[in-house]
Design a protein around this motif. Sequence first.
Motif, PDB file in Angstrom:
ATOM      1  N   MET A 153       0.879  -1.181  -0.074  1.00 30.19           N
ATOM      2  CA  MET A 153       0.009   0.059  -0.028  1.00 30.19           C
ATOM      3  C   MET A 153       1.022   1.080  -0.050  1.00 30.19           C
ATOM      4  O   MET A 153       0.352   2.342  -0.598  1.00 30.19           O
ATOM      5  N   TYR A 154       1.942   1.283   0.597  1.00 31.24           N
ATOM      6  CA  TYR A 154       2.803   2.463   0.830  1.00 31.24           C
ATOM      7  C   TYR A 154       3.352   2.542  -0.562  1.00 31.24           C
ATOM      8  O   TYR A 154       3.763   3.693  -0.894  1.00 31.24           O
ATOM      9  N   ARG A 155       3.997   1.772  -1.193  1.00 28.78           N
ATOM     10  CA  ARG A 155       4.534   1.884  -2.500  1.00 28.78           C
ATOM     11  C   ARG A 155       3.592   2.465  -3.499  1.00 28.78           C
ATOM     12  O   ARG A 155       3.844   3.025  -4.395  1.00 28.78           O
ATOM     13  N   GLU A 156       2.203   1.597  -3.457  1.00 26.94           N
ATOM     14  CA  GLU A 156       1.106   2.161  -4.443  1.00 26.94           C
ATOM     15  C   GLU A 156       0.919   3.812  -4.038  1.00 26.94           C
ATOM     16  O   GLU A 156       0.628   4.364  -5.021  1.00 26.94           O
ATOM     17  N   LYS A 157       0.755   4.083  -2.984  1.00 24.59           N
ATOM     18  CA  LYS A 157       0.559   5.310  -2.632  1.00 24.59           C
ATOM     19  C   LYS A 157       1.410   6.420  -3.138  1.00 24.59           C
ATOM     20  O   LYS A 157       1.059   7.285  -3.567  1.00 24.59           O
ATOM     21  N   HIS A 158       2.795   5.981  -2.794  1.00 23.39           N
ATOM     22  CA  HIS A 158       3.898   6.724  -3.349  1.00 23.39           C
ATOM     23  C   HIS A 158       3.965   7.098  -4.858  1.00 23.39           C
ATOM     24  O   HIS A 158       3.955   8.109  -5.221  1.00 23.39           O
ATOM     25  N   ARG A 159       3.743   6.150  -5.435  1.00 27.95           N
ATOM     26  CA  ARG A 159       3.654   5.912  -7.105  1.00 27.95           C
ATOM     27  C   ARG A 159       2.456   7.003  -7.612  1.00 27.95           C
ATOM     28  O   ARG A 159       2.571   7.787  -8.382  1.00 27.95           O
ATOM     29  N   MET A 160       1.171   6.908  -6.630  1.00 30.44           N
ATOM     30  CA  MET A 160       0.208   7.553  -7.116  1.00 30.44           C
ATOM     31  C   MET A 160       0.521   9.190  -7.091  1.00 30.44           C
ATOM     32  O   MET A 160       0.245  10.029  -7.667  1.00 30.44           O
ATOM     33  N   GLU A 161       1.221   9.535  -5.823  1.00 34.54           N
ATOM     34  CA  GLU A 161       1.492  10.903  -5.589  1.00 34.54           C
ATOM     35  C   GLU A 161       2.476  11.336  -6.657  1.00 34.54           C
ATOM     36  O   GLU A 161       2.516  12.612  -6.859  1.00 34.54           O
ATOM     37  N   ALA A 162       3.226  10.226  -7.099  1.00 38.11           N
ATOM     38  CA  ALA A 162       4.256  10.883  -8.154  1.00 38.11           C
ATOM     39  C   ALA A 162       3.835  10.793  -9.813  1.00 38.11           C
ATOM     40  O   ALA A 162       4.340  11.620 -10.314  1.00 38.11           O
ATOM     41  N   PHE A 163       2.747   9.902 -10.053  1.00 41.84           N
ATOM     42  CA  PHE A 163       2.424   9.660 -11.252  1.00 41.84           C
ATOM     43  C   PHE A 163       1.202  10.537 -11.645  1.00 41.84           C
ATOM     44  O   PHE A 163       0.828  10.296 -12.993  1.00 41.84           O
ATOM     45  N   VAL A 164       0.540  11.191 -10.809  1.00 40.23           N
ATOM     46  CA  VAL A 164      -0.784  11.489 -11.457  1.00 40.23           C
ATOM     47  C   VAL A 164      -0.576  12.779 -12.251  1.00 40.23           C
ATOM     48  O   VAL A 164       0.442  13.798 -11.926  1.00 40.23           O
ATOM     49  N   ARG A 165      -1.317  12.849 -13.322  1.00 39.45           N
ATOM     50  CA  ARG A 165      -1.148  13.982 -14.283  1.00 39.45           C
ATOM     51  C   ARG A 165      -2.320  14.618 -14.541  1.00 39.45           C
ATOM     52  O   ARG A 165      -3.350  14.130 -14.783  1.00 39.45           O
ATOM     53  N   PHE A 166      -2.473  15.946 -14.359  1.00 35.50           N
ATOM     54  CA  PHE A 166      -3.656  16.631 -14.430  1.00 35.50           C
ATOM     55  C   PHE A 166      -3.901  17.366 -15.796  1.00 35.50           C
ATOM     56  O   PHE A 166      -3.010  17.605 -16.548  1.00 35.50           O
ATOM     57  N   GLU A 167      -5.000  17.369 -16.108  1.00 33.55           N
ATOM     58  CA  GLU A 167      -5.527  18.368 -17.314  1.00 33.55           C
ATOM     59  C   GLU A 167      -6.321  19.341 -16.824  1.00 33.55           C
ATOM     60  O   GLU A 167      -7.383  18.953 -16.237  1.00 33.55           O
ATOM     61  N   LYS A 168      -6.127  20.463 -17.436  1.00 34.80           N
ATOM     62  CA  LYS A 168      -7.045  21.712 -17.173  1.00 34.80           C
ATOM     63  C   LYS A 168      -8.216  21.755 -18.063  1.00 34.80           C
ATOM     64  O   LYS A 168      -8.163  21.836 -19.072  1.00 34.80           O
TER      65      LYS A 168
END
Length: 309
Positions: A153-168
């Motif tokens: 869970m910690y690894r997945e949490k860390h990856r999501m915090e790093a890999f989320v890309r927003f579009e405006k």
Amino acid sequence: MSRSLTPLHRRRNTEVAGSRAAAPHVTQLTNPPLDYVYDGSFEGLLTVLFAVYARKAAPNTIQPLGTMQGGLFAQPVQIDTDEAAAARVWEGLRRYMDQEARTRLFHVFLSEQPDRELLVFRYADLAMRAGRDISENYADDNVRRIAHIAQQMYREKHRMEAFVRFEKTSDELFHATIEPDFDVLPLIAPHFTKRYADQRWLIFDKRRRYGLYYDLTRTDVVEFETSAPQRNTDISATVLDEREPLFKLLWQSYFDHVNIPERKNIKLHRRHMPLRYWRYLSEKQPREQRFEPIKNKRPPGQACLEQGS
């Protein structure tokens, strides 16, 4: 199924880690085991734990509504969520485990493992009967599994915090779609709330069909009934900000320029950025065109000089 960003929708700001004491008499589960059914929420699971000791009947199974697979003759017992009972259980566990251990139980619940409910019960029951912290008792299979799931869970949490890309979007909302292996939205909410506190954003979990929405004041859980986009780059162009294609192109250009071909290591790259995340990363999308400077941006007066000549 109700969802919360923290267990019981609230968490004390201060907790006394040293308040754990020797276990009092723990109820013996002397009645025949039962099959329990609950609403699928963490509060509901804690209510089931309360009912287990109230009925003195250990669980054969604990299953969310809608996924129940009862036996031929067994009649499952449906336990309605009682927040007061859930809070009593959550606070009671403080006597036998610290905040980190209780948090691991919440992470196990979010992991969506098929037997997560029984795993939480067995760990809590073992801790209560031991009357002490059992987080380092790796001789027990339940303790080892919970520690392993917590690491995942910690690894997945860390990856999501790093890999989320927003579009405006055109209405100033920053939107991102994710599809993590585990239900980590409640775990990443504090990170994005703090980091992007000056803009409205929505992170949508396509697999679980719910999201986080921040409105400049607070972050709330939102659920969607309509079909979700296949990926974040498939959002209709009519709802995107007109500059979004340029932002995407600039990001891809930056990624290309900081890349060092001579040091390329695909195996290491995929280890740190697994393939399953690539579909939601702007830098991993096909290049539609090479970046070129905007040609009509010339120094003031240059256009007049060119016409005069």
